[in-house]
Design a protein around this motif. Structure first.
Motif, PDB file in Angstrom:
ATOM      1  N   GLU A  64       2.631   2.291   5.503  1.00 32.58           N
ATOM      2  CA  GLU A  64       1.334   2.940   5.329  1.00 32.58           C
ATOM      3  C   GLU A  64       1.286   4.302   6.026  1.00 32.58           C
ATOM      4  N   LYS A  93       0.802  -1.216   0.000  1.00 32.85           N
ATOM      5  CA  LYS A  93       0.000   0.000   0.000  1.00 32.85           C
ATOM      6  C   LYS A  93       0.838   1.269   0.000  1.00 32.85           C
ATOM      7  N   GLY A  94       2.131   1.176  -0.183  1.00 29.93           N
ATOM      8  CA  GLY A  94       2.956   2.364  -0.152  1.00 29.93           C
ATOM      9  C   GLY A  94       4.407   2.002  -0.343  1.00 29.93           C
TER      10      GLY A  94
END
Length: 251
Positions: free
Chosen positions: A66, A8-9
């Motif tokens: 995140e 996610k990042g």
């Protein structure tokens, strides 16, 4: 810096030569950082970064990638001890306690967010400030505000430098520490980063003198003040969120 990709990042990773260099990374961060450590060589530690978790009030795990944009790794003969020295110097950051574990060679790891306040810092601050069970002392210990006690003349250059982006208020019949307690429970506490406090013998006179020089700043109405000893409070460095409406002072 080399990126470490995750689901996610991504984190921008930088290896430092010495743990002492991490002090420069933490300067001016307030509480918005996460310090931890890993044992092993650099590549082993780097490979573990995407799966590293940070604490969360929710039941769902929150991963460092995140929350933060950058991570710094520095070697140390005892990674835990070096990490704890940072926590002793800069505070716990977003942690709840000091580092635990054995004294082994490894890397001290510092996560930071260079794109503004991290989501974890926002969530922690909001939870603490709205927790009715949180004492005023706890709020004072955890505040993001950088307090400074100054003579009343010291407010003038700060106001000039802000170019009108300041909020002035006053607190009557209270000393410096009592004034701090008042500010951390005020509704505009979250809107600023810096707070200068000056003790004055007459709040009304000092307020009128200040406003005659610098205007009302971010206020729409004049400061309500009484001819009583107390403190002038100058709030500076607005955060990204708009300032809360200014309530009437209980001067």
């Amino acid at each position: 810096m080399a990126p470490v990709n995750a689901n996610k990042g991504s984190l921008r990773v930088k290896r430092l030569r010495h743990a002492e260099e991490l002090t420069a990374v933490l300067q001016g961060r307030g509480r918005d950082f996460w310090v931890t450590f890993l044992t092993g060589d650099f590549q082993v530690c780097k490979d573990r970064l995407p799966k590293m978790r940070v604490s969360s009030s929710s039941s769902e795990p929150v991963y460092a990638h995140e929350v933060f944009t950058h991570v710094f790794l520095a070697p140390a003969p005892s990674a835990k001890a070096a990490g704890n020295r940072l926590l002793e110097s800069f505070g716990l950051g977003l942690r709840q306690k000091m580092l635990l574990g054995g004294e082994r060679k490894g890397f001290v790891i510092v996560f930071v967010n260079n794109a503004g306040e991290s989501s974890l810092a926002q969530a922690t601050r909001t939870a603490k400030m709205h927790d009715r069970g949180s004492s005023v002392e706890d709020r004072l210990n955890r505040t993001h505000l950088a307090f400074a006690d100054v003579p009343v003349a010291g407010l003038d250059p700060a106001a000039d430098e802000s170019r009108g982006a300041f909020l002035l208020t006053c607190v009557s019949d209270r000393g410096l520490q009592e004034c701090r307690r008042h500010i951390v429970t005020s509704q505009w506490h979250d809107s600023f980063r810096r707070c200068l406090i000056a003790q004055v013998p007459d709040c009304k006179s000092a307020t009128e003198c200040f406003c005659a020089k610098h205007g009302l700043g971010l206020r729409n109405t004049a400061v309500r003040a009484r001819s009583r000893p107390g403190c002038l409070v100058l709030l500076l460095d607005r955060r990204s969120a708009p300032a809360a409406p200014v309530p009437a002072e209980a001067a």
